[in-house]
Design a protein around this motif. Structure first.
Motif, PDB file in Angstrom:
ATOM      1  N   VAL A 182       6.312   6.776  -0.544  1.00 56.10           N
ATOM      2  CA  VAL A 182       5.398   7.644   0.282  1.00 56.10           C
ATOM      3  C   VAL A 182       4.546   8.442  -0.452  1.00 56.10           C
ATOM      4  CG1 VAL A 182       5.499   9.433   2.187  1.00 56.10           C
ATOM      5  CG2 VAL A 182       7.461   7.916   2.071  1.00 56.10           C
ATOM      6  N   LEU A 183       3.201   7.958  -0.818  1.00 56.31           N
ATOM      7  CA  LEU A 183       2.258   8.515  -1.644  1.00 56.31           C
ATOM      8  C   LEU A 183       1.345   9.756  -1.225  1.00 56.31           C
ATOM      9  CD1 LEU A 183       1.637   5.388  -3.878  1.00 56.31           C
ATOM     10  CD2 LEU A 183       3.637   7.028  -3.797  1.00 56.31           C
ATOM     11  N   ILE A 184       1.138   9.717   0.160  1.00 56.49           N
ATOM     12  CA  ILE A 184       0.037  10.535   0.678  1.00 56.49           C
ATOM     13  C   ILE A 184       0.610  11.021   1.855  1.00 56.49           C
ATOM     14  CG2 ILE A 184      -2.257  10.293   2.257  1.00 56.49           C
ATOM     15  CD1 ILE A 184      -2.977   7.869   0.619  1.00 56.49           C
ATOM     16  N   GLY A 185       0.137  12.213   2.345  1.00 52.81           N
ATOM     17  CA  GLY A 185       0.762  13.069   3.483  1.00 52.81           C
ATOM     18  C   GLY A 185      -0.004  13.994   4.163  1.00 52.81           C
ATOM     19  N   GLN A 186      -0.016  14.060   5.371  1.00 48.94           N
ATOM     20  CA  GLN A 186      -0.935  14.944   6.018  1.00 48.94           C
ATOM     21  C   GLN A 186      -0.357  16.503   6.277  1.00 48.94           C
ATOM     22  OE1 GLN A 186      -1.257  14.268  10.442  1.00 48.94           O
ATOM     23  NE2 GLN A 186      -3.351  14.841  10.261  1.00 48.94           N
ATOM     24  N   THR A 187      -0.631  17.420   5.413  1.00 51.01           N
ATOM     25  CA  THR A 187      -0.122  18.751   5.285  1.00 51.01           C
ATOM     26  C   THR A 187      -0.352  19.307   6.597  1.00 51.01           C
ATOM     27  OG1 THR A 187      -0.047  18.644   3.150  1.00 51.01           O
ATOM     28  CG2 THR A 187       0.213  20.779   4.035  1.00 51.01           C
ATOM     29  N   THR A 188       0.791  19.522   7.408  1.00 54.31           N
ATOM     30  CA  THR A 188       0.453  20.187   8.795  1.00 54.31           C
ATOM     31  C   THR A 188       1.178  21.513   9.241  1.00 54.31           C
ATOM     32  OG1 THR A 188       0.407  17.765   9.508  1.00 54.31           O
ATOM     33  CG2 THR A 188       0.704  19.145  11.343  1.00 54.31           C
ATOM     34  N   PRO A 189       0.301  22.180   9.978  1.00 52.60           N
ATOM     35  CA  PRO A 189       0.794  23.529  10.128  1.00 52.60           C
ATOM     36  C   PRO A 189       1.831  23.429  11.430  1.00 52.60           C
ATOM     37  CG  PRO A 189      -1.358  23.456  10.984  1.00 52.60           C
ATOM     38  CD  PRO A 189      -1.081  22.282  10.256  1.00 52.60           C
ATOM     39  N   ASN A 218      -1.491   4.249  10.382  1.00 45.30           N
ATOM     40  CA  ASN A 218      -1.632   5.921  10.097  1.00 45.30           C
ATOM     41  C   ASN A 218      -2.826   5.942   9.429  1.00 45.30           C
ATOM     42  OD1 ASN A 218       0.697   6.407  11.193  1.00 45.30           O
ATOM     43  ND2 ASN A 218       1.817   6.631   9.395  1.00 45.30           N
ATOM     44  N   ALA A 219      -3.329   5.255   8.707  1.00 48.38           N
ATOM     45  CA  ALA A 219      -4.877   5.445   7.895  1.00 48.38           C
ATOM     46  C   ALA A 219      -5.944   5.439   8.921  1.00 48.38           C
ATOM     47  CB  ALA A 219      -5.226   4.476   6.959  1.00 48.38           C
ATOM     48  N   GLN A 220      -5.872   4.572   9.938  1.00 48.31           N
ATOM     49  CA  GLN A 220      -6.865   4.457  11.048  1.00 48.31           C
ATOM     50  C   GLN A 220      -6.933   5.591  11.952  1.00 48.31           C
ATOM     51  OE1 GLN A 220      -5.969   0.604  12.789  1.00 48.31           O
ATOM     52  NE2 GLN A 220      -7.351  -0.570  11.539  1.00 48.31           N
ATOM     53  N   ILE A 221      -5.430   6.166  12.184  1.00 50.60           N
ATOM     54  CA  ILE A 221      -5.507   7.319  13.002  1.00 50.60           C
ATOM     55  C   ILE A 221      -5.932   8.527  12.473  1.00 50.60           C
ATOM     56  CG2 ILE A 221      -3.614   8.742  14.131  1.00 50.60           C
ATOM     57  CD1 ILE A 221      -1.944   6.188  14.868  1.00 50.60           C
ATOM     58  N   LEU A 222      -5.790   8.519  11.017  1.00 46.41           N
ATOM     59  CA  LEU A 222      -6.096   9.989  10.570  1.00 46.41           C
ATOM     60  C   LEU A 222      -7.491   9.703   9.973  1.00 46.41           C
ATOM     61  CD1 LEU A 222      -2.916  10.489   8.359  1.00 46.41           C
ATOM     62  CD2 LEU A 222      -3.461  11.390  10.557  1.00 46.41           C
ATOM     63  N   GLY A 223      -8.242   8.621  10.021  1.00 52.03           N
ATOM     64  CA  GLY A 223      -9.660   8.412   9.725  1.00 52.03           C
ATOM     65  C   GLY A 223      -9.782   8.285   8.075  1.00 52.03           C
ATOM     66  N   ILE A 224      -8.691   7.666   7.535  1.00 51.42           N
ATOM     67  CA  ILE A 224      -8.963   7.468   5.984  1.00 51.42           C
ATOM     68  C   ILE A 224      -8.741   5.889   5.588  1.00 51.42           C
ATOM     69  CG2 ILE A 224      -8.318   9.831   5.177  1.00 51.42           C
ATOM     70  CD1 ILE A 224      -5.349   8.758   5.158  1.00 51.42           C
ATOM     71  N   ASP A 225      -8.908   4.993   6.596  1.00 53.15           N
ATOM     72  CA  ASP A 225      -8.771   3.586   6.552  1.00 53.15           C
ATOM     73  C   ASP A 225      -9.581   3.085   5.388  1.00 53.15           C
ATOM     74  OD1 ASP A 225      -9.983   4.505   9.027  1.00 53.15           O
ATOM     75  OD2 ASP A 225     -10.650   2.220   9.102  1.00 53.15           O
ATOM     76  N   LYS A 226     -10.880   3.619   5.443  1.00 52.12           N
ATOM     77  CA  LYS A 226     -11.820   3.167   4.280  1.00 52.12           C
ATOM     78  C   LYS A 226     -11.320   3.211   2.956  1.00 52.12           C
ATOM     79  CE  LYS A 226     -14.774   2.092   7.673  1.00 52.12           C
ATOM     80  NZ  LYS A 226     -14.860   0.793   7.966  1.00 52.12           N
ATOM     81  N   GLN A 227     -10.535   4.206   2.925  1.00 51.64           N
ATOM     82  CA  GLN A 227      -9.915   4.303   1.271  1.00 51.64           C
ATOM     83  C   GLN A 227      -8.768   4.037   1.002  1.00 51.64           C
ATOM     84  OE1 GLN A 227     -11.160   8.761   2.625  1.00 51.64           O
ATOM     85  NE2 GLN A 227     -11.341   8.887   0.603  1.00 51.64           N
ATOM     86  N   VAL A 228      -7.732   3.984   2.065  1.00 55.12           N
ATOM     87  CA  VAL A 228      -6.345   3.625   1.701  1.00 55.12           C
ATOM     88  C   VAL A 228      -5.844   3.050   2.893  1.00 55.12           C
ATOM     89  CG1 VAL A 228      -5.814   5.406   0.122  1.00 55.12           C
ATOM     90  CG2 VAL A 228      -5.692   6.305   2.648  1.00 55.12           C
ATOM     91  N   PRO A 274       0.815  -1.051  -0.049  1.00 53.48           N
ATOM     92  CA  PRO A 274      -0.087  -0.175   0.069  1.00 53.48           C
ATOM     93  C   PRO A 274       0.683   1.224  -0.101  1.00 53.48           C
ATOM     94  CG  PRO A 274      -0.441  -1.336   1.698  1.00 53.48           C
ATOM     95  CD  PRO A 274       0.653  -1.977   1.352  1.00 53.48           C
ATOM     96  N   GLY A 275       0.270   2.385  -0.619  1.00 50.24           N
ATOM     97  CA  GLY A 275       1.090   3.588  -0.439  1.00 50.24           C
ATOM     98  C   GLY A 275       1.402   4.016   0.791  1.00 50.24           C
ATOM     99  N   ILE A 276       2.664   4.453   1.171  1.00 50.36           N
ATOM    100  CA  ILE A 276       2.978   4.584   2.526  1.00 50.36           C
ATOM    101  C   ILE A 276       2.160   6.218   2.944  1.00 50.36           C
ATOM    102  CG2 ILE A 276       4.938   5.419   4.266  1.00 50.36           C
ATOM    103  CD1 ILE A 276       6.450   3.254   2.526  1.00 50.36           C
ATOM    104  N   ILE A 277       1.883   6.527   4.132  1.00 48.65           N
ATOM    105  CA  ILE A 277       1.063   7.529   4.564  1.00 48.65           C
ATOM    106  C   ILE A 277       1.948   8.131   5.694  1.00 48.65           C
ATOM    107  CG2 ILE A 277      -0.937   8.185   5.719  1.00 48.65           C
ATOM    108  CD1 ILE A 277      -2.227   5.678   4.793  1.00 48.65           C
TER     109      ILE A 277
END
Length: 434
Positions: free
Chosen positions: A140-147, A366-376, A86-89
């Motif tokens: 690494v194909l997905i990232g959380q852009t963070t302030p 990481n997907a579960q923590i970020l709430g995107i595990d239904k998608q990636v 899977p693409g790394i998050i």
């Protein structure tokens, strides 16, 4: 003067042509099947000599060599001898917000002021960044852009590392608010003593009280059905109380982890995530009892104190995961080092975790923590076809060599600035490319 300006314009245009990133990939036009590779599903399972089929950006089939699909209408890519992941998050990432570390004008990760929950990092995300292709090259194909910065830094968003603009790249907008919790003590480098020294924060109580006042105001505001006039800062906090946003708390020390989470609970924050957590093992019982996940600081760091075991940072992810805490990994320090995220997970695998469990730290967890595990986060039917194919072990810096990458089924061009420079000087010195 006009001639000089014209020449300068032509020079800048030529520089741009030679330095351009690959164009964003086109949408998937026909079904694709990756066949013959070892599939690391991301949920702990491995399929040898496997097949992954995807169409219109969605995984439609996955299984062993006997998996059925229409071979006449499908583009078949032989990945025998390679590994499919899977693409790394990458959570808590600055990729797309900072371009050149030594040029202040390319920094766009922090706003002035202390309380800025209304600042949306996604609109500053630069899809033309030269850094993005370099991190894709390691999977690494997905990232959380963070302030960053201040007490409440702003609101993060989750971005795919491909797109013409931030609107194209956004996978999940405004997923969470970021809080830098005050520290009781601080480690600072002393030039006079040429070492890090620990100092007490004399303003801790004052800072904590100010933070609690802000959260009390935000909670009260959220209970007003139709506020008039609207307060932009407090509006941005509303999602914390109805569960539509997560509160990401940057904190490291054991006592502060507990105090920060308890404060958030006091003001009815629905979903809390600890980020950093270098002493999270001291709060394991509390974190587990309250079902609070931790995104752990990179394993590649020194211990915090002289009496801490030198291997402790390497062992921490395993300690938390084995205790039943949902654990993820991120890469802090310089923005460009986000490409090393697979390797900090590899270190965790060498110190107490099974390799597939270590892979989960940077994919499904990481997907579960970020709430995107239904998608990636894992390779399963119905999820987005965000996939990396490596010639070796993606967690091992010696063998990680990503040969194919797909984001929503789109074929990603894996060329980047570093590879272009390698080819340039390899040609000059007659070095054959391996």
């Amino acid at each position: 003067m006009k001639k000089r300006l014209s020449l300068l314009s032509l020079l800048l245009i030529n520089i741009g042509v030679f330095a351009q990133n690959p164009a964003p990939a086109s949408p998937q036009s026909k079904p694709i099947a990756l066949v013959g590779g070892t599939i690391h599903v991301g949920n702990g399972k491995i399929i040898t000599n496997g097949t992954v089929v995807f169409d219109k950006g969605i995984i439609t089939a996955i299984g062993d060599a006997n998996t059925n699909f229409d071979k006449n209408s499908t583009e078949v890519i032989n990945v025998s001898g390679k590994s499919v992941y899977p693409g790394i998050i990458a959570p808590a990432a600055l990729v797309g917000l900072v371009e050149i570390g030594s040029v202040r004008s390319t920094f766009d990760q922090a706003e002035t002021g202390q309380f800025n929950p209304n600042i949306r990092s996604l609109i500053a995300h630069n899809t033309d960044s030269e850094i993005i292709p370099t991190v894709r090259g390691n999977g690494v194909l997905i990232g959380q852009t963070t302030p960053e910065g201040g007490v409440i830094s702003g609101t993060s968003s989750i971005m795919e590392y491909d797109g013409w603009n931030w609107e194209d790249a956004a996978l999940k907008k405004d997923d969470g608010v970021w809080l830098n919790y005050p520290t009781l003590i601080a480690r600072q480098f002393s030039p006079e003593e040429a070492k890090f020294v620990v100092k007490k924060n004399d303003k801790y109580i004052e800072q904590k009280n100010e933070l609690q006042v802000f959260f009390a105001d935000a909670l009260a505001y959220s209970e007003i059905s139709n506020p008039n006039p609207k307060n932009a800062k407090l509006e941005a906090m509303k999602g914390l109380f109805d569960g539509s946003k997560k509160l990401f708390i940057r904190t490291n020390y054991g006592k502060e982890i507990i105090e920060a989470c308890q404060m958030a609970q006091k003001y009815k924050v629905k979903s809390i995530v600890v980020v950093g957590g270098e002493e999270a093992e001291l709060a394991i019982d509390f974190l587990k009892a309250n079902n609070i996940p931790v995104i752990v600081s990179p394993t590649h760091r020194l211990p915090n104190t002289t009496d801490e075991g030198v291997w402790n940072p390497y062992k921490l992810p395993a300690k938390l995961a084995n205790a039943g805490i949902l654990t993820g990994l991120f890469y802090t320090e310089e923005f460009y080092k986000t490409r090393n995220l697979p390797f900090v997970a590899g270190t965790a695998a060498a110190f107490g975790l099974d390799k597939e469990e270590a892979l989960k730290l940077i994919t499904l967890n990481n997907a579960q923590i970020l709430g995107i595990d239904k998608q990636v986060g894992s390779l399963e039917v119905g999820k987005l076809a965000t996939i990396a194919v490596s010639e070796g072990d993606i967690l091992d810096m010696r063998t990680n060599k990503v040969s194919h990458a797909f984001i929503r089924g789109k074929k990603i061009d894996l060329d980047d600035k570093q590879k272009r420079l390698y080819r340039k000087f390899a040609d000059k010195f007659g070095i054959s490319e391996k």
